[in-house]
Design a protein around this motif. Sequence first.
Motif, PDB file in Angstrom:
ATOM      1  N   LYS A 154       0.809  -1.223   0.000  1.00 56.91           N
ATOM      2  CA  LYS A 154       0.000   0.000   0.000  1.00 56.91           C
ATOM      3  C   LYS A 154       0.842   1.272   0.000  1.00 56.91           C
ATOM      4  O   LYS A 154       0.340   2.343  -0.361  1.00 56.91           O
ATOM      5  N   ASN A 155       2.087   1.189   0.461  1.00 57.76           N
ATOM      6  CA  ASN A 155       2.961   2.357   0.550  1.00 57.76           C
ATOM      7  C   ASN A 155       2.341   3.459   1.401  1.00 57.76           C
ATOM      8  O   ASN A 155       2.448   4.637   1.111  1.00 57.76           O
ATOM      9  N   TRP A 156       1.685   3.033   2.481  1.00 60.90           N
ATOM     10  CA  TRP A 156       1.087   3.997   3.389  1.00 60.90           C
ATOM     11  C   TRP A 156       2.118   4.606   4.325  1.00 60.90           C
ATOM     12  O   TRP A 156       1.934   5.726   4.808  1.00 60.90           O
ATOM     13  N   ILE A 157       3.164   3.871   4.645  1.00 55.12           N
ATOM     14  CA  ILE A 157       4.156   4.332   5.606  1.00 55.12           C
ATOM     15  C   ILE A 157       5.526   3.840   5.157  1.00 55.12           C
ATOM     16  O   ILE A 157       5.648   2.733   4.620  1.00 55.12           O
ATOM     17  N   SER A 158       6.554   4.646   5.313  1.00 52.98           N
ATOM     18  CA  SER A 158       7.901   4.247   4.897  1.00 52.98           C
ATOM     19  C   SER A 158       8.478   3.224   5.855  1.00 52.98           C
ATOM     20  O   SER A 158       8.039   3.091   7.003  1.00 52.98           O
ATOM     21  N   GLU A 159       9.484   2.502   5.389  1.00 54.91           N
ATOM     22  CA  GLU A 159      10.114   1.495   6.244  1.00 54.91           C
ATOM     23  C   GLU A 159      10.777   2.145   7.458  1.00 54.91           C
ATOM     24  O   GLU A 159      10.720   1.612   8.569  1.00 54.91           O
ATOM     25  N   GLY A 160      11.384   3.301   7.259  1.00 55.39           N
ATOM     26  CA  GLY A 160      12.037   3.974   8.373  1.00 55.39           C
ATOM     27  C   GLY A 160      11.059   4.348   9.474  1.00 55.39           C
ATOM     28  O   GLY A 160      11.310   4.117  10.656  1.00 55.39           O
ATOM     29  N   ARG A 161       9.919   4.930   9.078  1.00 54.87           N
ATOM     30  CA  ARG A 161       8.926   5.309  10.087  1.00 54.87           C
ATOM     31  C   ARG A 161       8.257   4.083  10.687  1.00 54.87           C
ATOM     32  O   ARG A 161       7.908   4.051  11.867  1.00 54.87           O
ATOM     33  N   PHE A 162       8.060   3.034   9.881  1.00 54.11           N
ATOM     34  CA  PHE A 162       7.487   1.780  10.383  1.00 54.11           C
ATOM     35  C   PHE A 162       8.372   1.189  11.480  1.00 54.11           C
ATOM     36  O   PHE A 162       7.897   0.797  12.547  1.00 54.11           O
ATOM     37  N   LEU A 163       9.688   1.147  11.225  1.00 51.04           N
ATOM     38  CA  LEU A 163      10.608   0.582  12.210  1.00 51.04           C
ATOM     39  C   LEU A 163      10.714   1.468  13.450  1.00 51.04           C
ATOM     40  O   LEU A 163      10.847   0.974  14.567  1.00 51.04           O
ATOM     41  N   HIS A 164      10.653   2.767  13.238  1.00 50.40           N
ATOM     42  CA  HIS A 164      10.687   3.668  14.390  1.00 50.40           C
ATOM     43  C   HIS A 164       9.456   3.456  15.267  1.00 50.40           C
ATOM     44  O   HIS A 164       9.548   3.402  16.503  1.00 50.40           O
ATOM     45  N   ALA A 165       8.279   3.329  14.638  1.00 53.07           N
ATOM     46  CA  ALA A 165       7.053   3.066  15.394  1.00 53.07           C
ATOM     47  C   ALA A 165       7.143   1.721  16.106  1.00 53.07           C
ATOM     48  O   ALA A 165       6.703   1.579  17.253  1.00 53.07           O
ATOM     49  N   LEU A 166       7.728   0.725  15.446  1.00 52.93           N
ATOM     50  CA  LEU A 166       7.885  -0.588  16.070  1.00 52.93           C
ATOM     51  C   LEU A 166       8.797  -0.499  17.292  1.00 52.93           C
ATOM     52  O   LEU A 166       8.510  -1.097  18.343  1.00 52.93           O
ATOM     53  N   ASN A 167       9.894   0.231  17.173  1.00 56.41           N
ATOM     54  CA  ASN A 167      10.786   0.401  18.318  1.00 56.41           C
ATOM     55  C   ASN A 167      10.057   1.056  19.497  1.00 56.41           C
ATOM     56  O   ASN A 167      10.247   0.674  20.655  1.00 56.41           O
ATOM     57  N   TYR A 168       9.227   2.050  19.198  1.00 52.87           N
ATOM     58  CA  TYR A 168       8.449   2.699  20.249  1.00 52.87           C
ATOM     59  C   TYR A 168       7.524   1.687  20.925  1.00 52.87           C
ATOM     60  O   TYR A 168       7.439   1.623  22.156  1.00 52.87           O
ATOM     61  N   CYS A 169       6.824   0.877  20.116  1.00 58.77           N
ATOM     62  CA  CYS A 169       5.888  -0.102  20.676  1.00 58.77           C
ATOM     63  C   CYS A 169       6.615  -1.174  21.482  1.00 58.77           C
ATOM     64  O   CYS A 169       6.062  -1.720  22.452  1.00 58.77           O
ATOM     65  N   MET A 170       7.845  -1.483  21.110  1.00 57.62           N
ATOM     66  CA  MET A 170       8.606  -2.478  21.860  1.00 57.62           C
ATOM     67  C   MET A 170       9.055  -1.945  23.218  1.00 57.62           C
ATOM     68  O   MET A 170       9.395  -2.722  24.115  1.00 57.62           O
ATOM     69  N   LEU A 171       9.058  -0.621  23.375  1.00 59.13           N
ATOM     70  CA  LEU A 171       9.374  -0.037  24.680  1.00 59.13           C
ATOM     71  C   LEU A 171       8.206  -0.171  25.658  1.00 59.13           C
ATOM     72  O   LEU A 171       8.373   0.017  26.857  1.00 59.13           O
ATOM     73  N   LEU A 172       7.026  -0.483  25.132  1.00 59.36           N
ATOM     74  CA  LEU A 172       5.816  -0.483  25.940  1.00 59.36           C
ATOM     75  C   LEU A 172       5.481  -1.882  26.429  1.00 59.36           C
ATOM     76  O   LEU A 172       5.837  -2.879  25.799  1.00 59.36           O
ATOM     77  N   PRO A 173       4.769  -1.989  27.559  1.00 60.99           N
ATOM     78  CA  PRO A 173       4.200  -3.277  27.924  1.00 60.99           C
ATOM     79  C   PRO A 173       3.047  -3.621  26.986  1.00 60.99           C
ATOM     80  O   PRO A 173       2.369  -2.733  26.477  1.00 60.99           O
TER      81      PRO A 173
END
Length: 461
Positions: A51-70
């Motif tokens: 879909k190209n809704w979000i770039s890989e860089g921003r996707f990985l950054h969001a994933l890193n943020y979510c991994m900081l959370l319980p």
Amino acid sequence: MDIRNAQAGADAGHGISLSEAFRVWLRVACLSFGGPAGQIAVMHRILVEEKNWISEGRFLHALNYCMLLPGPEAQQLATYVGWLMHRTKGGLMAGGLFILPGIIAIMGLSYIYAAYGNVSFVEALFFGLKAAVLAIVIEAVFRVGKRALKNRIMIALAAAAFVAIFFFAVPFPVIIIAAGIIGYVGARAGRPEFAPAAHGHGSNSALIDSMLGEAVPEHVRPDTGRAIRTAALWLSLWLVPVIVLLLVLGQASVFSQIALFFTKMAMVTFGGAYAVLAYVAQQAVEHYHWLKPHEMLDGLGMAETTPGPLIMVLQFVGFMAAYRDASGLSPMLAAILGGLLATWVTFTPCFLWIFVGGPYIERLRGNTGLAGALSAITAAVVGVILNLSIWFALHTLFRETVPVHAFALDFDRPVLTSVDVPALLLSIAAAAAIFRFKLGMLTVLACSCAAGVALRMAGVI
């Protein structure tokens, strides 16, 4: 296309309507098998590549943020991207759809399990299922360990976590907090061992990234007043039902116990479901006596074979707990309420973390201390998952165990003469299928269940 949906997409700056997003998130939800790694891969393929809704860089950054959370990082990642695209409504839609198929599937399987679990055919299915689950959990140790144990310090943290939780019964939250502090201090001191792994790079021309250009949308900007209001709302949705149950039913009620226990779990589920399941299994089986060890394995097998986060197994635990202590209700009605209550207090905080913390995500980018804490926690999680695999092995491969209490030691040792030979051979076959022949998880689970039925028909078990 609905005019209001189209206008909502246009107002967001990317032109993607809510109805189109709904169809995509429903597709993601229905394909979310295989644990967090598989679920994140599905989202990456659909949202980034297709879909190209979000770039890989921003996707990985969001994933890193979510991994900081319980909580389950895949579900929170879906919630975050949905919120980024369509504000709170989009986050609720993406995060809610992500867990809906799992809620329905686990509830149905739990009902069948409680009603017919003692039937010979069902017992044979779950006999095979447990052998496959054991192999899958062992594979998770290797998969997570390969990514997390990058150096000797990380290996030492994993070993220390295993020894602490297996031999000394140190509570899981204590291990996670200690690892996080060590990682934070180490990273702030400049120790390279705590540096996070580098990610690849992708296109930055995606729709969301174009939207987040010079004119950042209002809902993405940090706002203290809005954060306080949002936190108050979601804390109320999360904790008010817990407080009401405590006041009305008292702490002795199974519903109050479910609400309190899984509320605590929602705050300490760092590192994925496999990590927290060791603690849940220990408490549910040995402290609350809600389940027997083999039933915990059966519940994990259900969660492995249905879409949604693996942590959905907590719904099964809540279901069985209330089924066996109905508090004056019919057992099945109490079980359904117990399962839904466990699900509510487990997943409501996930929306709290995203809706309150999302606007501040850019401030977390490049935070060395937090990255170091996450690296150390992930390493400790490897030791906790190893504990889980050994706990499962003890109760799958041996019919008897003996508790050991000496000095500060507190663990179970197997009675070697009680080894279950068919379970041992089936577990070895499942492990070979996964490690040697690289068969998929669902294939291994299906074959193991079929083997369990065949063994029952042959009179072996």
